[in-house]
Scaffold this active site. Structure first.
Site, PDB file in Angstrom:
ATOM      1  N   ASP A  11       0.816  -1.337  -0.133  1.00  0.00           N
ATOM      2  CA  ASP A  11      -0.058   0.002   0.020  1.00  0.00           C
ATOM      3  C   ASP A  11       0.953   1.359  -0.084  1.00  0.00           C
ATOM      4  O   ASP A  11       2.207   1.099   0.150  1.00  0.00           O
ATOM      5  CB  ASP A  11      -0.868  -0.153   1.285  1.00  0.00           C
ATOM      6  CG  ASP A  11      -1.635   1.432   1.451  1.00  0.00           C
ATOM      7  OD1 ASP A  11      -2.284   1.652   0.591  1.00  0.00           O
ATOM      8  OD2 ASP A  11      -1.494   1.802   2.462  1.00  0.00           O
ATOM      9  N   MET A  12       0.360   2.383  -0.358  1.00  0.00           N
ATOM     10  CA  MET A  12       1.279   3.414  -0.443  1.00  0.00           C
ATOM     11  C   MET A  12       1.214   4.366   0.702  1.00  0.00           C
ATOM     12  O   MET A  12       2.047   4.560   1.474  1.00  0.00           O
ATOM     13  CB  MET A  12       1.006   4.425  -1.776  1.00  0.00           C
ATOM     14  CG  MET A  12       1.982   5.514  -1.769  1.00  0.00           C
ATOM     15  SD  MET A  12       1.495   6.578  -3.431  1.00  0.00           S
ATOM     16  CE  MET A  12       0.378   7.264  -3.000  1.00  0.00           C
ATOM     17  N   ASP A 169      -1.429  -0.711   6.155  1.00  0.00           N
ATOM     18  CA  ASP A 169      -1.634  -0.028   7.482  1.00  0.00           C
ATOM     19  C   ASP A 169      -3.041   0.185   7.903  1.00  0.00           C
ATOM     20  O   ASP A 169      -3.372   0.506   8.995  1.00  0.00           O
ATOM     21  CB  ASP A 169      -1.155   1.344   7.412  1.00  0.00           C
ATOM     22  CG  ASP A 169      -1.888   2.438   6.660  1.00  0.00           C
ATOM     23  OD1 ASP A 169      -2.244   3.494   7.167  1.00  0.00           O
ATOM     24  OD2 ASP A 169      -2.084   1.890   5.410  1.00  0.00           O
TER      25      ASP A 169
END
Length: 200
Positions: A11-12, A169
């Site tokens: 994920d970014m 996250d």
């Protein structure tokens, strides 16, 4: 540590990139401009949900009479992100994992951001050179927690989904990884990466 997996998917925002303050700043400016209430815990729970879907949900929840279109509000928020990238974003500690496996294992970004925005953020952080594939919300029909984003990453990398590990996250992202048949790594638990996004 991750030698057993064929490919790594990240994920970014809040995972590979410390961008919580960038998005909090941009969301606050957008919601204030269009008269939509700011609910910090709700915004945090929606981390990873694409901008347009978040706007639609907030408008329904607060029963807002907004004159602008969701498209216009999305454009405003994305422009705010572009204008303030240089002030806020930087790589997280996961850059060490990325550098370790660069050139050894294929790696992708699977993000709730739109692809052009993601590419700008990654370039600003100097991460674009390490990643083989970037899949944004605009490339899939169903965003997280649907598995589409991560399945698309695996497809473009040419790797079986079950051989991928996902770094996330958010609960929505971890659910998406599980639904894709991938192992999900909670970066807060495993790498002590905190997403400083609407915490106050």
């Amino acid at each position: 540590m991750y030698d057993d997996y064929v490919a790594l998917i990240f994920d970014m925002d809040g995972t590979l990139v410390d961008s919580g303050q960038l998005h909090e700043f941009s969301w606050t400016a957008t919601l204030n401009k269009y008269g939509i209430p700011i609910d910090g815990p709700l915004m945090r729970s929606l981390a990873g949900v694409p901008t347009k879907e978040t706007l639609e949900l907030l408008i329904r929840k607060f029963n807002c009479q907004v004159q602008a279109s969701v498209h216009e509000m999305n454009e405003f928020k994305e422009q705010c992100v572009r204008d303030n990238l240089h002030r806020f974003v930087q790589p997280t500690a996961l850059i060490d994992v990325v550098k370790k496996y660069h050139g050894i294992k294929p790696m992708a970004i699977g993000t709730g951001a739109n692809t052009p925005e993601a590419l700008l953020v990654l370039k600003q952080c100097g991460l674009d050179q390490y990643l083989d594939v970037v899949v944004g919300a605009d490339q899939v029909q169903n965003p997280k927690p649907a598995p589409d984003t991560f399945l698309r990453c695996a497809e473009l990398l040419g790797v079986d989904a079950r051989q991928c590990v996902v770094f996330e996250d958010s609960k929505l992202g971890l659910e998406a990884a599980a639904r894709a048949g991938m192992v999900g790594i909670d970066v807060l638990l495993m790498h002590q990466i905190h997403n400083d996004y609407y915490l106050r």
